[in-house]
Design an enzyme around this catalytic site. Structure first.
Site, mmCIF file in Angstrom:
data_model
loop_
_atom_site.group_PDB
_atom_site.id
_atom_site.type_symbol
_atom_site.label_atom_id
_atom_site.label_comp_id
_atom_site.label_asym_id
_atom_site.label_seq_id
_atom_site.Cartn_x
_atom_site.Cartn_y
_atom_site.Cartn_z
ATOM 1 N N HIS A 88 -6.868 -15.301 55.800
ATOM 2 C CA HIS A 88 -5.831 -16.193 56.358
ATOM 3 C C HIS A 88 -6.288 -17.638 56.566
ATOM 4 C CE1 HIS A 88 -1.912 -16.844 58.118
ATOM 5 N NE2 HIS A 88 -2.515 -17.626 58.986
ATOM 6 N N GLN A 93 9.508 -6.625 59.506
ATOM 7 C CA GLN A 93 9.711 -7.796 60.383
ATOM 8 C C GLN A 93 11.110 -7.782 60.977
ATOM 9 O OE1 GLN A 93 8.138 -10.116 61.809
ATOM 10 N NE2 GLN A 93 6.317 -10.665 60.636
ATOM 11 N N SER A 105 6.296 -23.362 57.365
ATOM 12 C CA SER A 105 5.311 -22.564 56.655
ATOM 13 C C SER A 105 4.108 -22.401 57.579
ATOM 14 C CB SER A 105 4.897 -23.292 55.382
ATOM 15 O OG SER A 105 4.512 -22.352 54.419
ATOM 16 N N CYS A 158 -2.027 -8.346 47.057
ATOM 17 C CA CYS A 158 -3.204 -9.122 46.623
ATOM 18 C C CYS A 158 -3.658 -8.696 45.230
ATOM 19 C CB CYS A 158 -4.343 -9.003 47.630
ATOM 20 S SG CYS A 158 -3.965 -9.850 49.182
ATOM 21 N N HIS A 195 2.701 -13.104 47.069
ATOM 22 C CA HIS A 195 3.063 -11.748 46.649
ATOM 23 C C HIS A 195 4.475 -11.722 46.069
ATOM 24 C CE1 HIS A 195 -0.499 -10.869 48.691
ATOM 25 N NE2 HIS A 195 -0.059 -10.174 49.715
ATOM 26 N N ASN A 248 1.819 -6.063 61.066
ATOM 27 C CA ASN A 248 0.788 -5.873 60.042
ATOM 28 C C ASN A 248 0.384 -4.414 59.892
ATOM 29 O OD1 ASN A 248 -1.389 -6.995 58.204
ATOM 30 N ND2 ASN A 248 -2.625 -5.855 59.691
ATOM 31 N N ASP A 292 1.437 -4.606 51.199
ATOM 32 C CA ASP A 292 1.363 -6.060 51.010
ATOM 33 C C ASP A 292 -0.099 -6.499 50.876
ATOM 34 O OD1 ASP A 292 0.768 -8.662 52.191
ATOM 35 O OD2 ASP A 292 2.737 -8.778 53.085
ATOM 36 N N ASN A 293 -0.928 -6.116 51.855
ATOM 37 C CA ASN A 293 -2.317 -6.577 51.841
ATOM 38 C C ASN A 293 -3.042 -6.074 50.586
ATOM 39 O OD1 ASN A 293 -1.210 -6.839 54.396
ATOM 40 N ND2 ASN A 293 -3.160 -6.649 55.449
ATOM 41 N N SER A 306 7.267 -5.560 53.743
ATOM 42 C CA SER A 306 6.766 -6.285 54.921
ATOM 43 C C SER A 306 7.923 -6.854 55.732
ATOM 44 C CB SER A 306 5.888 -7.458 54.486
ATOM 45 O OG SER A 306 4.917 -7.010 53.585
ATOM 46 N N ASP A 359 3.101 -15.678 61.423
ATOM 47 C CA ASP A 359 2.160 -15.177 60.418
ATOM 48 C C ASP A 359 0.842 -15.901 60.645
ATOM 49 O OD1 ASP A 359 0.593 -14.684 58.180
ATOM 50 O OD2 ASP A 359 2.255 -14.758 56.775
ATOM 51 N N GLU A 406 2.911 -10.976 61.544
ATOM 52 C CA GLU A 406 2.833 -10.499 60.170
ATOM 53 C C GLU A 406 1.440 -10.040 59.723
ATOM 54 O OE1 GLU A 406 5.209 -10.211 57.953
ATOM 55 O OE2 GLU A 406 4.320 -10.403 55.967
ATOM 56 N N LYS A 451 3.366 -2.058 55.659
ATOM 57 C CA LYS A 451 2.962 -3.460 55.520
ATOM 58 C C LYS A 451 1.533 -3.510 54.997
ATOM 59 C CE LYS A 451 1.772 -7.798 56.251
ATOM 60 N NZ LYS A 451 0.436 -8.279 55.945
ATOM 61 N N HIS A 484 4.808 -18.475 55.460
ATOM 62 C CA HIS A 484 4.864 -19.105 54.134
ATOM 63 C C HIS A 484 6.303 -19.274 53.621
ATOM 64 C CE1 HIS A 484 0.600 -18.196 54.204
ATOM 65 N NE2 HIS A 484 0.877 -16.921 54.367
ATOM 66 N N SER A 515 1.336 -23.535 51.076
ATOM 67 C CA SER A 515 2.037 -22.341 50.592
ATOM 68 C C SER A 515 3.533 -22.507 50.381
ATOM 69 C CB SER A 515 1.773 -21.165 51.539
ATOM 70 O OG SER A 515 2.358 -21.418 52.797
HETATM 71 P P1 NAI Z 1 -9.359 -5.755 57.169
HETATM 72 O O1 NAI Z 1 -9.862 -5.778 58.556
HETATM 73 O O2 NAI Z 1 -8.725 -4.517 56.621
HETATM 74 O O3 NAI Z 1 -10.532 -6.153 56.149
HETATM 75 C C1 NAI Z 1 -11.474 -7.144 56.357
HETATM 76 C C2 NAI Z 1 -12.835 -6.560 55.926
HETATM 77 O O4 NAI Z 1 -13.827 -7.578 55.929
HETATM 78 C C3 NAI Z 1 -13.316 -5.463 56.884
HETATM 79 O O5 NAI Z 1 -13.565 -4.270 56.173
HETATM 80 C C4 NAI Z 1 -14.594 -6.059 57.484
HETATM 81 O O6 NAI Z 1 -15.572 -5.068 57.749
HETATM 82 C C5 NAI Z 1 -15.044 -7.023 56.405
HETATM 83 N N1 NAI Z 1 -15.914 -8.113 56.874
HETATM 84 C C6 NAI Z 1 -15.890 -8.786 58.058
HETATM 85 N N2 NAI Z 1 -16.854 -9.713 58.095
HETATM 86 C C7 NAI Z 1 -17.515 -9.638 56.921
HETATM 87 C C8 NAI Z 1 -18.614 -10.349 56.351
HETATM 88 N N3 NAI Z 1 -19.247 -11.317 57.037
HETATM 89 N N4 NAI Z 1 -19.021 -10.006 55.103
HETATM 90 C C9 NAI Z 1 -18.412 -9.019 54.397
HETATM 91 N N5 NAI Z 1 -17.367 -8.317 54.890
HETATM 92 C C10 NAI Z 1 -16.919 -8.623 56.126
HETATM 93 O O7 NAI Z 1 -8.326 -6.973 57.047
HETATM 94 P P2 NAI Z 1 -7.275 -7.217 55.861
HETATM 95 O O8 NAI Z 1 -5.981 -6.644 56.251
HETATM 96 O O9 NAI Z 1 -7.910 -6.833 54.591
HETATM 97 O O10 NAI Z 1 -7.091 -8.802 55.971
HETATM 98 C C11 NAI Z 1 -8.155 -9.695 55.649
HETATM 99 C C12 NAI Z 1 -7.670 -11.136 55.780
HETATM 100 O O11 NAI Z 1 -6.641 -11.386 54.818
HETATM 101 C C13 NAI Z 1 -7.028 -11.472 57.125
HETATM 102 O O12 NAI Z 1 -7.365 -12.801 57.450
HETATM 103 C C14 NAI Z 1 -5.540 -11.359 56.860
HETATM 104 O O13 NAI Z 1 -4.772 -12.083 57.778
HETATM 105 C C15 NAI Z 1 -5.469 -11.909 55.448
HETATM 106 N N6 NAI Z 1 -4.330 -11.515 54.622
HETATM 107 C C16 NAI Z 1 -4.053 -12.335 53.562
HETATM 108 C C17 NAI Z 1 -3.029 -12.051 52.699
HETATM 109 C C18 NAI Z 1 -2.727 -12.976 51.592
HETATM 110 O O14 NAI Z 1 -1.664 -12.858 50.970
HETATM 111 N N7 NAI Z 1 -3.578 -13.907 51.245
HETATM 112 C C19 NAI Z 1 -2.206 -10.832 52.863
HETATM 113 C C20 NAI Z 1 -2.618 -9.999 53.965
HETATM 114 C C21 NAI Z 1 -3.645 -10.336 54.803
#
Ligand code: NAI
Length: 478
Positions: free
Chosen positions: A346, A411, A76, A240, A399, A226, A235-236, A407, A139, A201, A231, A53, A81
């Site tokens: 993501h 990196q 990006s 968020c 963020h 990650n 960050d996550n 984070s 990322d 990332e 991180k 991003h 983003s």
């Molecule tokens: P995580 O693995 O810690 O959490 C995902 C959760 O979703 C897990 O607990 C899993 O059991 C649950 N899950 C999976 N399928 C499901 C379903 N069908 N229904 C309900 N729950 C379900 O992963 P994390 O770190 O929380 O990341 C989640 C996503 O967010 C990833 O795609 C990551 O790349 C993205 N992300 C986005 C950020 C942003 O700024 N928008 C920042 C960091 C990560």
């Protein structure tokens, strides 16, 4: 040679530079890294292609990598983003002007089409003269995927037809690779061979890396940034917690207090998102597939239900799972009038946007960029944010600097590790050592006035660690 780049408007650079200067103050980890490694330039000779991003915080990361000696090209990792003033400031650079840009080649602007997005990714992977990078900072894994797919299809002697897939984005990837292979049939193999490694990332990108490694397809080593504690547990979660409601507010300005909000997934992003909404007074309901995370949510006081239980009663739906089809077109049909639907995971396939658009008679009305009303034939509507792409970056600015400093310090350290100790990392997926993770946290304590207790030698011996750390075993979960 003049700088190559494509951004929205270089006249935004001055605004971008002012915000970069504010961000530098809020990014103590990155600034300490500059002070520690700037003089010795450990990244001299590194040609880093970054796909992350293109925000103000990322600008501080890019200029840190440059200060450490690297040559950098950037895109990006999402079509919505980019902050155009950040992109402009990075291209112009601290010492250039819009008429004489002296910074870093960036190919990114807010609101790219998918075709433009993948074109930009290829441009950043192609140095003037045709050479490629020797490092990737990714990322979500799109840059890594393009190199791997390109090399795979070169080995097979052909790129599959774009008509062979129903996935709209993959069609674009295949067209891009067809085009690039027409010009140079060994482009991606040559690039892949020169890459010493990638630092990744996010959860989704890391998932892709482990998958490729397990299938024996990974072509170069990777560091999983990650899962550094400093991180994903910051960050996550806290990132968020800040940027989810920022995105909802800027998009809709709806009062969140008193509303019923559903958070799909209670991992790190889900935990931060649920807290973010609860902090505004929403009644938060969680959906989960993992009994441990479901129990955690219940212990935190959230109701845990299924989408089918709540789809008709909730006002706001947020996906945080990294999975696909979590909210289906059928779910959206059943939602209340003007229910808000957004994703902070993501990729955009968490919400079945293609299925929604394909409902016969549905009308798509743009309220403003990245906010759409979908009116169903029965007259009721729902609102979608960022067309199903991550809304905290599409509808707000992602963020804030302080959390991204954690984070991005990871990196930067990961880039130095892979670039300077290449022989210690055969192809595989690695984590940074815990001592470095602790170092990243340490660099952020002073700014918050944190006073750390130092153990005595006797105390350290009693709990079996060194006074200087690492303080926890590898299996400790924080
Ligand atoms: P995580 O693995 O810690 O959490 C995902 C959760 O979703 C897990 O607990 C899993 O059991 C649950 N899950 C999976 N399928 C499901 C379903 N069908 N229904 C309900 N729950 C379900 O992963 P994390 O770190 O929380 O990341 C989640 C996503 O967010 C990833 O795609 C990551 O790349 C993205 N992300 C986005 C950020 C942003 O700024 N928008 C920042 C960091 C990560």
């Amino acid at each position: 040679m003049s700088l190559d780049y494509k951004v929205a408007d270089l006249s935004l650079a001055e605004f971008g530079r002012k915000e970069i200067q504010l961000a530098e103050h809020e990014m103590p980890g990155l600034m300490a890294t500059r002070a520690e490694y700037g003089p010795s330039k450990p990244l001299k000779g590194a040609k880093i292609m970054g796909s992350l991003h293109m925000t103000i915080q990322t600008a501080v990361l890019i200029e840190t990598l440059v200060e450490l000696g690297a040559e950098v090209r950037w895109v990006s990792c999402n079509i919505f983003s980019t902050q155009d003033h950040a992109a402009a400031a990075v291209v112009v650079g601290p010492n250039g002007t819009p008429d004489n840009p002296q910074g870093v080649p960036v190919y990114a602007w807010k609101g790219e089409t998918l075709e433009e997005y993948w074109w930009c990714t290829e441009q950043a992977l192609t140095w003037p003269g045709g050479d490629g990078p020797n490092m990737i900072l990714d990322d979500g894994g799109d840059a890594t995927m393009l190199v791997h797919k390109g090399a795979e299809f070169e080995a097979a002697g052909a790129v599959p037809s774009p008509d062979s897939t129903d996935n709209a984005e993959y069609k674009v990837v295949l067209s891009r690779l067809q085009e690039s292979l027409k010009k140079d049939s060994t482009k991606w193999t040559t690039i892949a061979k020169k890459i010493k490694g990638v630092t990744e990332e996010t959860t989704t990108g890391v998932h892709r890396l482990y998958e490729m490694h397990n299938e024996g397809k990974l072509l170069f080593p990777a560091i999983n940034v990650n899962d550094s504690v400093t991180k994903s547990k910051f960050d996550n979660k806290y990132g968020c917690r800040h940027s989810l409601i920022d995105g909802i507010n800027r998009a809709t300005d709806v009062l969140i207090g008193g509303k019923t909000a559903v958070v799909c997934g209670f991992g790190d992003v889900g935990k931060g998102s649920a807290e973010s909404l609860r902090g505004q007074g929403a009644r938060v309901i969680v959906t989960e597939i993992d009994p441990i995370c479901a129990l955690q949510a219940a212990m935190e006081g959230y109701e845990v239900k299924t989408m089918d239980d709540v789809v008709e009663i909730a006002d706001i739906f947020i996906t945080t799972t990294g999975n696909f089809d979590v909210i289906t077109a059928d779910h959206m049909k059943r939602m209340k009038h003007n229910a808000i639907v957004g994703n902070i995971g993501h990729f955009d396939n968490e919400i079945d946007m293609a299925g929604l658009e394909a409902i016969p008679g549905i009308e798509k009305i743009e309220i403003k960029p990245q906010v759409h009303e979908f009116r169903f034939p029965d007259g009721h509507s729902i609102l979608t944010l960022s067309e199903g792409r991550l809304l905290n970056l599409g509808n707000a600015t992602g963020h804030p600097s302080f959390v991204m400093s954690n984070s991005f310090t990871n990196q930067t350290i990961a880039q130095i590790e892979l670039f300077t100790k290449t022989s210690e990392y055969p192809t595989g997926v690695y984590m940074l050592p815990k001592l470095l993770d602790e170092k990243v946290a340490r660099l952020h304590l002073d700014a918050l006035g944190v006073k750390l207790t130092e153990m005595t030698k006797e105390q350290a011996a009693y709990i079996g660690v060194d006074v200087a750390g690492p303080y926890k075993s590898e299996h400790y979960r924080y």
